[in-house]
Write a protein that holds these residues in place. Structure first.
Motif, PDB file in Angstrom:
ATOM      1  N   TYR A  20      32.204  27.026  36.564  1.00  0.00           N
ATOM      2  CA  TYR A  20      31.397  26.334  35.548  1.00  0.00           C
ATOM      3  C   TYR A  20      32.280  25.894  34.394  1.00  0.00           C
ATOM      4  CZ  TYR A  20      27.635  28.592  38.119  1.00  0.00           C
ATOM      5  OH  TYR A  20      26.790  29.014  39.121  1.00  0.00           O
ATOM      6  N   ASP A  21      32.066  24.662  33.952  1.00  0.00           N
ATOM      7  CA  ASP A  21      32.752  24.163  32.767  1.00  0.00           C
ATOM      8  C   ASP A  21      31.787  24.346  31.591  1.00  0.00           C
ATOM      9  OD1 ASP A  21      33.859  22.748  30.699  1.00  0.00           O
ATOM     10  OD2 ASP A  21      34.446  21.015  31.911  1.00  0.00           O
ATOM     11  N   VAL A  22      32.085  25.358  30.760  1.00  0.00           N
ATOM     12  CA  VAL A  22      31.178  25.683  29.656  1.00  0.00           C
ATOM     13  C   VAL A  22      31.714  25.196  28.299  1.00  0.00           C
ATOM     14  CG1 VAL A  22      30.068  27.631  30.805  1.00  0.00           C
ATOM     15  CG2 VAL A  22      32.165  28.037  29.515  1.00  0.00           C
ATOM     16  N   THR A  23      32.664  24.247  28.350  1.00  0.00           N
ATOM     17  CA  THR A  23      33.269  23.748  27.111  1.00  0.00           C
ATOM     18  C   THR A  23      32.203  23.236  26.144  1.00  0.00           C
ATOM     19  OG1 THR A  23      35.077  22.977  28.528  1.00  0.00           O
ATOM     20  CG2 THR A  23      35.134  22.294  26.229  1.00  0.00           C
TER      21      THR A  23
ATOM     22  N   ASP B 182      30.169  40.349  33.750  1.00  0.00           N
ATOM     23  CA  ASP B 182      29.760  40.215  32.342  1.00  0.00           C
ATOM     24  C   ASP B 182      28.409  39.502  32.262  1.00  0.00           C
ATOM     25  OD1 ASP B 182      32.633  40.741  30.916  1.00  0.00           O
ATOM     26  OD2 ASP B 182      32.844  39.608  32.761  1.00  0.00           O
ATOM     27  N   PHE B 183      28.276  38.452  33.058  1.00  0.00           N
ATOM     28  CA  PHE B 183      27.036  37.672  33.051  1.00  0.00           C
ATOM     29  C   PHE B 183      25.864  38.544  33.511  1.00  0.00           C
ATOM     30  CE2 PHE B 183      23.922  34.755  34.920  1.00  0.00           C
ATOM     31  CZ  PHE B 183      23.790  33.809  33.920  1.00  0.00           C
TER      32      PHE B 183
ATOM     33  N   HIS C  15      20.834  38.339  31.958  1.00  0.00           N
ATOM     34  CA  HIS C  15      20.383  36.999  31.584  1.00  0.00           C
ATOM     35  C   HIS C  15      19.026  36.663  32.221  1.00  0.00           C
ATOM     36  CE1 HIS C  15      24.543  36.225  30.189  1.00  0.00           C
ATOM     37  NE2 HIS C  15      23.963  35.319  29.428  1.00  0.00           N
ATOM     38  N   SER C  16      18.238  35.903  31.497  1.00  0.00           N
ATOM     39  CA  SER C  16      16.901  35.501  31.963  1.00  0.00           C
ATOM     40  C   SER C  16      16.999  34.477  33.094  1.00  0.00           C
ATOM     41  CB  SER C  16      16.135  34.865  30.798  1.00  0.00           C
ATOM     42  OG  SER C  16      16.801  33.681  30.402  1.00  0.00           O
TER      43      SER C  16
ATOM     44  N   LYS D 269      19.793  31.523  34.090  1.00  0.00           N
ATOM     45  CA  LYS D 269      20.343  31.288  35.434  1.00  0.00           C
ATOM     46  C   LYS D 269      20.126  29.838  35.865  1.00  0.00           C
ATOM     47  CE  LYS D 269      19.938  36.098  36.609  1.00  0.00           C
ATOM     48  NZ  LYS D 269      18.995  37.124  37.007  1.00  0.00           N
ATOM     49  N   GLN D 270      18.990  29.282  35.478  1.00  0.00           N
ATOM     50  CA  GLN D 270      18.716  27.867  35.777  1.00  0.00           C
ATOM     51  C   GLN D 270      19.704  26.962  35.049  1.00  0.00           C
ATOM     52  OE1 GLN D 270      16.454  26.216  37.761  1.00  0.00           O
ATOM     53  NE2 GLN D 270      16.083  28.237  38.658  1.00  0.00           N
ATOM     54  N   MET D 271      20.067  27.372  33.836  1.00  0.00           N
ATOM     55  CA  MET D 271      20.978  26.547  33.021  1.00  0.00           C
ATOM     56  C   MET D 271      22.358  26.417  33.663  1.00  0.00           C
ATOM     57  SD  MET D 271      20.056  28.042  29.285  1.00  0.00           S
ATOM     58  CE  MET D 271      21.242  27.113  28.348  1.00  0.00           C
ATOM     59  N   LEU D 272      22.712  27.422  34.471  1.00  0.00           N
ATOM     60  CA  LEU D 272      24.031  27.411  35.102  1.00  0.00           C
ATOM     61  C   LEU D 272      24.302  26.101  35.836  1.00  0.00           C
ATOM     62  CD1 LEU D 272      24.310  30.996  36.680  1.00  0.00           C
ATOM     63  CD2 LEU D 272      25.680  30.082  34.816  1.00  0.00           C
ATOM     64  N   LYS D 273      23.262  25.614  36.527  1.00  0.00           N
ATOM     65  CA  LYS D 273      23.407  24.401  37.360  1.00  0.00           C
ATOM     66  C   LYS D 273      24.002  23.231  36.576  1.00  0.00           C
ATOM     67  CE  LYS D 273      19.313  25.364  40.100  1.00  0.00           C
ATOM     68  NZ  LYS D 273      17.894  25.047  40.129  1.00  0.00           N
TER      69      LYS D 273
END
Ligand code: HEM
Length: 137
Positions: free
Chosen positions: A29-32, A56-57, A62-63, A67-71
């Motif tokens: 994942y690119d979380v920049t 860690d995650f 996490h809700s 988890k949906q936001m990961l996409k």
């Protein structure tokens, strides 16, 4: 189309706030852009930048929404190092010697059962739980 894959070496280079990648469950994942918006703080993500953050995650609990936001930040998969010994669940079934039908002189007790063969392989060849391959090391 097949997902893009990245080696751990490549992911490791993206460990700066202005260029931040993380790995969760074998996905990259690119979380920049997300780091400023992360409810858990920017530093939390900075600390795991360029490495596997699966534990860690998960530890945070996490809700489903998270988890949906990961996409949204998914950019590809982690390339599996073929020299690593993976947990038994991802190891292909080893090839077994052909099983001959029992004859009058051979009792069925002498035939190697596939489950038994797997058990032996799992005992000596597989990394212990929690020490998954080279990724989490
Ligand atoms: C792309 C990856 C991530 C996303 C989309 C994400 C998303 C979120 C969201 C939406 C929340 C609010 C609470 C919830 O809904 O669960 C949250 C909280 C939090 N996150 Fe993340 N997160 C990510 C990665 C991480 C990682 C890798 C860590 C740890 C290193 C982490 C640590 C935390 C912490 C400590 C909180 C605060 C929990 C609390 O206050 O109860 N997050 N995250």
């Amino acid at each position: 189309m097949a997902a893009k894959t990245y080696t751990l070496e490549v992911v490791k280079q993206h460990n700066k706030p202005e260029d931040l990648w993380i790995i969760i469950e074998g996905k990259v994942y690119d979380v920049t852009k997300f780091r400023n918006e992360h409810p858990g703080g920017e530093e939390t993500l900075d600390e795991v930048g360029g490495r596997d953050a699966t534990r860690d995650f998960q530890d945070v609990g996490h809700s489903q929404e998270a988890k949906q936001m990961l996409k949204k930040y998914y950019i590809g998969d982690l390339e599996v190092d073929k020299t690593c010994k993976l947990p038994v669940s991802t190891t292909p079934t080893p090839s077994l010697p052909p099983q001959l039908p029992p004859t009058t002189t051979q009792s069925s007790a002498n035939i190697v059962k596939p489950e038994a063969a797997n058990t032996i392989i799992a005992d000596k060849d597989v990394a212990p739980p929690g020490k998954q391959c080279c990724v989490l090391a």
